[in-house]
Scaffold this active site. Structure first.
Site, PDB file in Angstrom:
ATOM      1  N   MET A 152      60.557  63.602  73.108  1.00  0.00           N
ATOM      2  CA  MET A 152      60.197  62.497  73.999  1.00  0.00           C
ATOM      3  C   MET A 152      58.951  62.902  74.802  1.00  0.00           C
ATOM      4  SD  MET A 152      63.678  60.600  75.078  1.00  0.00           S
ATOM      5  CE  MET A 152      64.245  61.734  76.319  1.00  0.00           C
ATOM      6  N   HIS A 212      59.954  73.007  72.759  1.00  0.00           N
ATOM      7  CA  HIS A 212      59.494  72.162  71.649  1.00  0.00           C
ATOM      8  C   HIS A 212      58.601  72.966  70.704  1.00  0.00           C
ATOM      9  CE1 HIS A 212      59.950  68.993  74.933  1.00  0.00           C
ATOM     10  NE2 HIS A 212      60.792  68.595  74.008  1.00  0.00           N
TER      11      HIS A 212
HETATM   12  O1  PAF Z   1      66.055  65.423  72.423  1.00  0.00           O
HETATM   13  C1  PAF Z   1      65.229  64.508  72.594  1.00  0.00           C
HETATM   14  O2  PAF Z   1      64.092  64.714  73.041  1.00  0.00           O
HETATM   15  C2  PAF Z   1      65.619  63.080  72.254  1.00  0.00           C
HETATM   16  O3  PAF Z   1      66.961  62.838  72.538  1.00  0.00           O
HETATM   17  C3  PAF Z   1      65.290  62.680  70.798  1.00  0.00           C
HETATM   18  C4  PAF Z   1      66.077  63.517  69.804  1.00  0.00           C
HETATM   19  C5  PAF Z   1      63.808  62.865  70.551  1.00  0.00           C
HETATM   20  C6  PAF Z   1      65.648  61.214  70.577  1.00  0.00           C
HETATM   21  O4  PAF Z   1      64.953  60.378  71.438  1.00  0.00           O
END
Ligand code: PAF
Length: 288
Positions: free
Chosen positions: A30, A37
């Site tokens: 997100m 990430h």
């Molecule tokens: O973990 C996240 O950032 C969100 O829940 C995802 C998997 C991108 C779904 O919107």
């Protein structure tokens, strides 16, 4: 790095990579990217995948409008981080592209019964329907791929594994270890909203998990211990659970298995979660 925003371009890009014999590695996010990430991107690159990173703040998984409004958004920083990490395509779909009817309810919802209703789901009604629906769409558009999710959102990982199995997606779900800062705090996009004092208090979540792992008591004792450690530190506790690692049902004191401890709470109105594996096979005998 390609920059994509439409479903048509995103679908075509992934199909083209597969035609060239490449494997697509999807990293769903997100935005508000951090080291956690980037470790998913690194893992995908280590696997030799062409990394497609999606960045979409999905309104359907927020039960609270204020929480959605407060969610951090750092598009320019994200772009630099994604490019530097070796992402091949950054996909940033518009809201109208993902949910054309929004804010009217979208008629189709993917719901993973029970697994989505416990723990986080109990405190955030509809959250996992929103997650399961958007992940289904991300996987449908991307097509056959490996999809990388962090273990920090352990319940989300369990829900996604289940929907991939139940709906027979041609997708390999890869769960990746939680990244932490030097204090043990699990990295999260939400951490930027904590003051220095809040960050300090938030370390109680990982401390509670560590003490629960080190304890030799049964699940009920470890729950109580985690709850106390967090409360003493000033965390408003949402839950402190010891559950079966797959079904997420609470473990009884008689069960001697490898389970999962999960904690959640609020610090400065920021919702924080964390979890750890917990081995209950070898433990002290509780008497009388
Ligand atoms: O973990 C996240 O950032 C969100 O829940 C995802 C998997 C991108 C779904 O919107």
């Amino acid at each position: 790095m390609e920059r994509l925003s439409t479903i048509a371009d995103w679908r075509a890009y992934c199909a083209h990579q597969r035609e060239r014999g490449r494997r697509v590695g999807l990293v769903p996010t997100m935005g508000a990217l951090h080291e956690g990430h980037l470790s998913l991107v690194e893992r995908a690159r280590d696997n030799g995948d062409v990394v497609v990173l999606s960045s979409f703040v999905n309104p359907r998984q927020f039960s609270d409008d204020a929480d959605l409004a407060r969610y951090p958004r750092t598009p320019e920083v994200d772009e630099g981080l994604a490019e530097g990490a070796g992402v091949s395509a950054l996909v940033r779909p518009e809201l109208a592209e993902m949910w054309p009817d929004f804010p009217s309810p979208t008629l189709t919802t993917v719901s993973v019964a029970r697994l989505g209703d416990l723990l986080e789901g109990a405190g955030r009604p509809g959250h996992f329907d929103g997650v399961a629906s958007v992940v289904t769409k991300l996987l449908t558009v991307t097509g056959p791929c490996r999809a990388y999710f962090g273990q920090k959102d352990y319940q989300q990982l369990v829900v996604v594994r289940r929907l991939v199995r139940d709906l027979a997606f041609d997708v390999e779900v890869v769960g990746c270890p939680t990244r932490r800062d030097e204090t043990g705090l699990a990295l999260s996009s939400r951490n930027v909203r904590l003051s220095a004092d809040g960050r300090q208090r938030a370390t109680a979540l990982s401390r509670a998990l560590r003490l629960a792992r080190e304890s030799s008591g049964p699940p009920s004792e470890r729950r109580a211990l985690m709850d106390e450690v967090m409360r003493v530190a000033g965390v408003q506790v949402a839950y402190a659970e010891v559950v079966d690692a797959e079904t997420l049902t609470p473990l009884s004191d008689e069960q001697r298995v490898v389970g999962r401890a999960l904690v959640a709470g609020f610090v400065e109105r920021v919702r924080l979660i964390d979890n750890a594996e917990i081995d209950l096979r070898e433990r002290g005998v509780t008497c009388c």
